[in-house]
Each structure stands twice: as structure tokens, then as C-alpha cells.
Design a protein around this motif. Structure first.
Motif, PDB file in Angstrom:
ATOM      1  N   MET A 188       0.819  -1.210   0.000  1.00 22.00           N
ATOM      2  CA  MET A 188       0.000   0.000   0.000  1.00 22.00           C
ATOM      3  C   MET A 188       0.855   1.264   0.000  1.00 22.00           C
ATOM      4  O   MET A 188       0.421   2.311  -0.501  1.00 22.00           O
ATOM      5  CB  MET A 188      -0.929  -0.015   1.218  1.00 22.00           C
ATOM      6  N   ILE A 189       2.050   1.175   0.584  1.00 22.34           N
ATOM      7  CA  ILE A 189       2.959   2.325   0.644  1.00 22.34           C
ATOM      8  C   ILE A 189       4.383   1.841   0.352  1.00 22.34           C
ATOM      9  O   ILE A 189       4.719   0.687   0.639  1.00 22.34           O
ATOM     10  CB  ILE A 189       2.918   3.031   2.025  1.00 22.34           C
ATOM     11  N   PRO A 190       5.218   2.706  -0.218  1.00 22.66           N
ATOM     12  CA  PRO A 190       6.618   2.324  -0.423  1.00 22.66           C
ATOM     13  C   PRO A 190       7.378   2.357   0.899  1.00 22.66           C
ATOM     14  O   PRO A 190       6.933   2.988   1.871  1.00 22.66           O
ATOM     15  CB  PRO A 190       7.138   3.392  -1.395  1.00 22.66           C
ATOM     16  N   TYR A 191       8.516   1.703   0.928  1.00 25.91           N
ATOM     17  CA  TYR A 191       9.336   1.724   2.142  1.00 25.91           C
ATOM     18  C   TYR A 191       9.833   3.151   2.361  1.00 25.91           C
ATOM     19  O   TYR A 191      10.413   3.755   1.457  1.00 25.91           O
ATOM     20  CB  TYR A 191      10.507   0.760   2.001  1.00 25.91           C
ATOM     21  N   PRO A 192       9.597   3.729   3.548  1.00 22.75           N
ATOM     22  CA  PRO A 192       9.845   5.164   3.741  1.00 22.75           C
ATOM     23  C   PRO A 192      11.317   5.561   3.781  1.00 22.75           C
ATOM     24  O   PRO A 192      11.667   6.686   3.424  1.00 22.75           O
ATOM     25  CB  PRO A 192       9.163   5.455   5.085  1.00 22.75           C
ATOM     26  N   GLN A 209      10.020   1.195  -7.594  1.00 25.42           N
ATOM     27  CA  GLN A 209       9.217   2.245  -6.949  1.00 25.42           C
ATOM     28  C   GLN A 209       9.399   2.267  -5.430  1.00 25.42           C
ATOM     29  O   GLN A 209       8.750   3.042  -4.749  1.00 25.42           O
ATOM     30  CB  GLN A 209       7.734   2.058  -7.289  1.00 25.42           C
ATOM     31  N   GLY A 210      10.273   1.404  -4.912  1.00 29.04           N
ATOM     32  CA  GLY A 210      10.530   1.381  -3.479  1.00 29.04           C
ATOM     33  C   GLY A 210       9.577   0.524  -2.681  1.00 29.04           C
ATOM     34  O   GLY A 210       9.545   0.613  -1.449  1.00 29.04           O
ATOM     35  N   PHE A 211       8.805  -0.334  -3.346  1.00 27.05           N
ATOM     36  CA  PHE A 211       7.878  -1.214  -2.640  1.00 27.05           C
ATOM     37  C   PHE A 211       8.549  -2.549  -2.307  1.00 27.05           C
ATOM     38  O   PHE A 211       9.450  -3.004  -3.027  1.00 27.05           O
ATOM     39  CB  PHE A 211       6.627  -1.481  -3.489  1.00 27.05           C
ATOM     40  N   LEU A 212       8.091  -3.158  -1.219  1.00 23.49           N
ATOM     41  CA  LEU A 212       8.565  -4.483  -0.837  1.00 23.49           C
ATOM     42  C   LEU A 212       8.140  -5.495  -1.892  1.00 23.49           C
ATOM     43  O   LEU A 212       6.990  -5.492  -2.347  1.00 23.49           O
ATOM     44  CB  LEU A 212       7.971  -4.870   0.516  1.00 23.49           C
ATOM     45  N   VAL A 213       9.063  -6.351  -2.307  1.00 26.88           N
ATOM     46  CA  VAL A 213       8.762  -7.361  -3.325  1.00 26.88           C
ATOM     47  C   VAL A 213       8.029  -8.528  -2.658  1.00 26.88           C
ATOM     48  O   VAL A 213       8.585  -9.216  -1.807  1.00 26.88           O
ATOM     49  CB  VAL A 213      10.060  -7.858  -4.000  1.00 26.88           C
TER      50      VAL A 213
END
Length: 359
Positions: free
Chosen positions: A42-46, A80-84
């Protein structure tokens, strides 16, 4: 296939209390709700670091300390910085297989590691591990290390400022993690102007992991100013440590001023200093004028083209920084040196695009 659909599910059903930490740029808490959103995509890793999420999962049992465990996990992030998700599922499957084997052998003592041979586990560097131990001891109400008492005595000034060799880095970490206990904050505040290089550097690398008050931030800023006023061959590593120690302060003005002065000094071409600013003070680089100055200095620094490209590749993985850096790249007033470094990093086509694009 794992009986758990997520790490959050596993933690909730573990029967233990748990806490989640980011271990990348600095040690910081991640709420369980935030982590669940990260897992669900839902959100990228900050706070990505080197294109990965660096995590510590801490589980403890208040009735049985033998069941306390910490898992240090390193997960790659997508563009995009999201967890795979597939990586997370692979981790869970490997973890449950190890636990299943341990149960079958009926041998669950602490010599068995549920993360054995798990490619997603990592060992934090020694300094960060010391601070994590210090902070976790506070969380689960365990006593500090054997070095704590002597460290308190040293920072109080009772032992003499030259008698620091026996205090131990773990003692400094314990003192920092317990900065709100007793007179610890006052001890640290009063010690900063007096500390020799080695204990001051150790203190700063611990302070970066906590939120320091304005007085401590001012004391660190004064040490930075004193160092910048010295000869060019001053202590580069100490300056990098001082910037790291100041980096988690809420005082943006103090941080901006310290970085501005550093980048306007002979230290501005030193790789250690530039790395410290990029990895710990990246929030301050969101100010366009400071970012432009940083990029100009980085382009002609001793880090070379390789350092320029690596440092910026890491910074640009943070979405807001990527936008700001690309804007700075297109600044018509950028130097030829910066334009050349950009061209080397992205290819001459990018440099040509920035030269011909509307300003």
C-alpha cells in the motif's frame, strides 16, 4: 507453503510481544500498522538504503527471557521502493521449513537459529549492533552492560577527560539510549565541549539514533564550528561523526547551518563528509539551495565519478529526493563540472536533454 500469509500475521500469532525497527540509515521504530501497509504494497518503504529495506524484528516474552529473539532482515525493493511480495513469501517459506525441522528434532535451545541459511538475514555493523542492544535493553527492562557505570562516571567529568580508554563503546551506547534517565542528558551536554576525538566520535555515532534536544544539538554545532575553523588537515572522520550526531535533531536551522558551513569549507571535497550528509542528513538536502550546493561539491570531490553516481543512485531511490535532484540537474546555472558528472552518470543523452529542455 507457509501457514502465514505475511510477516505481520506471523508476528501477531507468535504469542510474544514484538517491535519492528528500520536498521538502514539509522535505528528507528516502524509501527505494526505501517509495516502491515508496507507488506501489502500500500505504501513504499519510507527510508530505503542501498535499494533495500533493512529491518530488525524483535520478539520477547516477559515471563521467559530465553525466548527473546531478534531477526535482522534485508529485503530488496522494486524500482518504486515497494517491498517485493515474492521475496517476502520466499522468506516465510524458508523460515517455516527451518522451524518445522527444529520441531521434528525436538531441539529448540538457543543454538538453533530459525534463520539458518536464510539469504535475507544480515548482521548489522558493530556500532549499530551496540546501539540496538542498548535500546532493546531499555524496551524490555533489562539492565545495561557492565560498562554503563564507568561510562556515566566518565561523562560526568569525575574521571578526567583523558581517561576514556576503558569505558567501552557499549557503555556509550547504553548512556545514549538512557539519555532521559537521571542526569544523563546533562552529563552528555556538559561533556561535548570537553571530549577528546575518540569518545566524541563514539558518542555522535550513537546520538544519530535518538532524538536529541536543542541544547545537545547546539553543543554539537559548536564543535563543528570549532573544527571548521581549524587547519585544512583537521579530523575528517570527526566532522563526519559530528554531522551524523546532529542529523536526528528537530532543529532544522542548526542542521542547515552546519551543512552549509561544511560545504563552504575545505572539508567539502572529502568523501567521508559527503557520505555522512547524504546518508544521515538527507532530509536537510530537501532545501533546494542546499541540495544545489551539495551536488556542486560532490561533482568535484575526491569521491570521483564513481562516488558521485553511487551516492546519488541511493539518494534518488527516495521518491521526494529523486524529484528534487532531477530538478537541480536541470538548473541552467549548474556548473560545467556538475553537467559533466551528470552526463557520465546517465549518459550524454541526459545531459543533452537537460541542456535543451525549457528552463
Amino acid at each position: 507453503m507457509s501457514q502465514f500469509n505475511s510477516i505481520s500475521d506471523l508476528l501477531r500469532n507468535s504469542g510474544a510481544q514484538f517491535r519492528i525497527f528500520d536498521m538502514g540509515r539509522r535505528i528507528s521504530k516502524i509501527s505494526s500498522g505501517q509495516f502491515e501497509k508496507l507488506e501489502q504494497g500500500m505504501i513504499p518503504y519510507p527510508t530505503p538504503y542501498l535499494h533495500h529495506a533493512w529491518l530488525a524484528l524483535m520478539l520477547w516474552n516477559t515471563k521467559d527471557k530465553q525466548q527473546n529473539v531478534v531477526w535482522f532482515l534485508k529485503f530488496p525493493l522494486d524500482e518504486q521502493g515497494f517491498l517485493v511480495q515474492a521475496v517476502r513469501d520466499d522468506f516465510l517459506n524458508r523460515l517455516m521449513q527451518n522451524i518445522s525441522q527444529m520441531l521434528q528434532k525436538e531441539n529448540l535451545d538457543q543454538t538453533n537459529d530459525a534463520l539458518k541459511d536464510n539469504p535475507f538475514s544480515f548482521t548489522p555493523e558493530q556500532e549499530k549492533m551496540a546501539m540496538f542492544h542498548a535500546q532493546s535493553a531499555v524496551i524490555i527492562n533489562q539492565p545495561p552492560s557492565q560498562f554503563y557505570k564507568d561510562t556515566k562516571a566518565y561523562f560526568s567529568g569525575d574521571l578526567g577527560w583523558d581517561n576514556w580508554s576503558s569505558i567501552g563503546y557499549q557503555g556509550v551506547a547504553d548512556l545514549t539510549a538512557r539519555i532521559e534517565d537521571g542526569n544523563n542528558n546533562s552529563y552528555i551536554l556538559n561533556a561535548i565541549p570537553e571530549l577528546p576525538v575518540e569518545p566524541l566520535s563514539a558518542l555522535c555515532t550513537c546520538l544519530e539514533h535518538i532524538e536529541i534536544d536543542h541544547r545537545v544539538a547546539q553543543a554539537l554545532s559548536k564543535r563543528i564550528e570549532q573544527l571548521l575553523q581549524q587547519e585544512q588537515d583537521g579530523n575528517v572522520n570527526l566532522l563526519a561523526s559530528l554531522l551524523r550526531g546532529l542529523s536526528n535533531s528537530h532543529s532544522e536551522e542548526l542542521k542547515k547551518a552546519a551543512i552549509q558551513k561544511t560545504l563552504s569549507s575545505p572539508y567539502a571535497h572529502k568523501a567521508e563528509v559527503l557520505v555522512a550528509i547524504a546518508t544521515r542528513c538527507n532530509l536537510s538536502l530537501q532545501y533546494p539551495e542546499l541540495l544545489s550546493l551539495y551536488l556542486e561539491k560532490l561533482a568535484i570531490s575526491e569521491a570521483g565519478q564513481t562516488g558521485f553516481s553511487r551516492i546519488l543512485a541511493d539518494l534518488m531511490f527516495i521518491p521526494v529526493m529523486r524529484v528534487l535532484i532531477l530538478q537541480a540537474f536541470r538548473n541552467p546555472e549548474r556548473s560545467d563540472s556538475l553537467a559533466k558528472a551528470i552526463g557520465e552518470m546517465f549518459g550524454t543523452s541526459f545531459e543533452s536533454d537537460t541542456n535543451s529542455s525549457p528552463k
